[in-house]
Design a protein around this motif. Structure first.
Motif, short mmCIF file in Angstrom:
data_model
loop_
_atom_site.label_atom_id
_atom_site.label_comp_id
_atom_site.label_asym_id
_atom_site.label_seq_id
_atom_site.Cartn_x
_atom_site.Cartn_y
_atom_site.Cartn_z
N TYR A 107 35.35 -45.74 5.85
CA TYR A 107 33.92 -46.08 5.89
C TYR A 107 33.52 -46.90 4.66
CZ TYR A 107 33.84 -42.42 9.46
OH TYR A 107 34.09 -41.67 10.58
N HIS A 112 25.39 -48.64 1.18
CA HIS A 112 24.64 -47.58 0.51
C HIS A 112 24.61 -47.81 -1.00
CE1 HIS A 112 24.17 -43.56 -1.36
NE2 HIS A 112 23.25 -43.43 -0.42
N ILE A 158 29.62 -47.39 3.02
CA ILE A 158 29.50 -46.90 1.64
C ILE A 158 29.06 -48.02 0.71
CG2 ILE A 158 30.82 -45.99 -0.31
CD1 ILE A 158 32.51 -44.44 1.72
N LYS A 194 38.16 -40.04 3.69
CA LYS A 194 37.60 -41.04 4.60
C LYS A 194 36.95 -42.21 3.87
CE LYS A 194 36.74 -37.75 8.34
NZ LYS A 194 35.73 -37.21 9.29
N PHE A 195 37.27 -42.35 2.59
CA PHE A 195 36.65 -43.41 1.80
C PHE A 195 37.01 -44.79 2.35
CE2 PHE A 195 36.85 -46.40 -1.75
CZ PHE A 195 35.55 -46.33 -2.22
N VAL A 204 32.12 -43.80 -6.62
CA VAL A 204 31.65 -42.76 -5.70
C VAL A 204 32.85 -41.95 -5.21
CG1 VAL A 204 29.59 -43.98 -4.90
CG2 VAL A 204 31.77 -44.39 -3.77
N GLU A 205 32.58 -40.75 -4.72
CA GLU A 205 33.63 -39.88 -4.21
C GLU A 205 33.28 -39.47 -2.77
OE1 GLU A 205 36.44 -39.05 -5.49
OE2 GLU A 205 36.17 -39.95 -7.48
N TYR A 206 34.07 -39.97 -1.81
CA TYR A 206 33.85 -39.64 -0.40
C TYR A 206 35.09 -39.01 0.24
CZ TYR A 206 29.31 -41.94 -0.09
OH TYR A 206 27.99 -42.27 -0.24
#
Length: 268
Positions: free
Chosen positions: A40, A47, A44, A36-37, A31-33
């Protein structure tokens, strides 16, 4: 969902610390956040796992429906076979073969079994009609995904062990999933001939002391049971353990042969 655990175990065996494992590799998929990966990571991760579960929930629901329907049909065949096995068992040698139809308990039981048998056969045919196209698509997708998993393993042989473990786990899961479909279809094949075996058993052991009208009904049941109920993939291939062994075990050995041949060529 097993990917983070497998990656962690493989990395630990490699004499490295858990802190050296990238955080992204601990998730089921990438995933790409942004920046702030790491902040959180736990929401994540939750989710991610919820997304995997909801995506696979439809498959779980359909498979469980298939298993329940098959087991219900097998149970009905077993009940019919048990009732037929006790017909004429306690009749005396002076039994009147030309008794009144209303007073003929064996005839009434056999007639009830005949009606229930036709209902169960129709029920099994409805199961086959409902799942035959799904299994045709499923078999083709399993072959394609299995081949892609093998190609992915070959492409990542010289990389980390975690890159090889994921396609192997996926292929193993597909193999077990396909086996469960064939295994339950084999149950239907075996149990659908139980009424025939029960009638043959009472004929051999108890000499079938019943009325002529009852024997005619038993012959009708036997004539219909000669052709067992089956689950097919697109009306082409019958699902059974024998079919699974012939096709999938051969495919598995071919995959292993290609895998070891590729290893020899790479190290040469």
């Amino acid at each position: 969902m097993l990917k983070p655990i497998i990656v962690s175990l493989i990395t630990d065996i490699s004499n490295t610390t858990k802190s050296s494992i990238p955080i992204a590799s601990r998730l089921p998929f990438n995933v790409e956040y942004g920046e702030k990966f790491n902040q959180y990571i736990y929401p994540i991760a939750m989710h991610n796992y919820m997304a995997v579960f909801t995506r696979s929930f439809a498959t779980i629901a359909v498979d469980n429906l298939y298993y329940v329907l098959i087991q219900h049909a097998c149970g009905m065949f077993s009940i019919i076979g048990n009732v037929l096995e006790n017909i004429g068992k306690n009749n005396a040698n002076d039994f009147n073969a030309k008794s009144d139809k209303i007073k003929d308990n064996n005839y009434n039981k056999t007639l009830h079994c005949l009606r229930r048998h036709l209902d169960v056969i129709e029920f099994a045919e409805n199961i086959e009609e409902l799942f035959t196209k799904i299994f045709l698509i499923n078999l083709n997708l399993n072959m394609i995904c299995g081949s892609l998993a093998g190609v992915q393993v070959l492409m990542n042989l010289e990389k980390n062990a975690s890159d090889i473990s994921v396609p192997i786990i996926i292929y193993t899961a597909q193999f077990i999933h396909l086996f469960l479909h064939f295994w339950n279809a084999q149950f239907l094949l075996d149990y659908s001939v139980l009424p025939y075996k029960s009638i043959c058993k009472i004929h051999l052991q108890y000499k079938l002391i019943t009325s002529e009208r009852c024997k005619k009904l038993l012959l009708l049941i036997m004539s219909r049971t000669i052709s067992p109920c089956r689950i097919t993939a697109g009306k082409v291939a019958t699902l059974s353990i024998e079919r699974f062994g012939v096709e999938n075990i051969t495919l598995l050995f071919d995959s292993f042969s290609s895998f070891f041949a590729s290893l020899v060529l790479i190290y040469k």
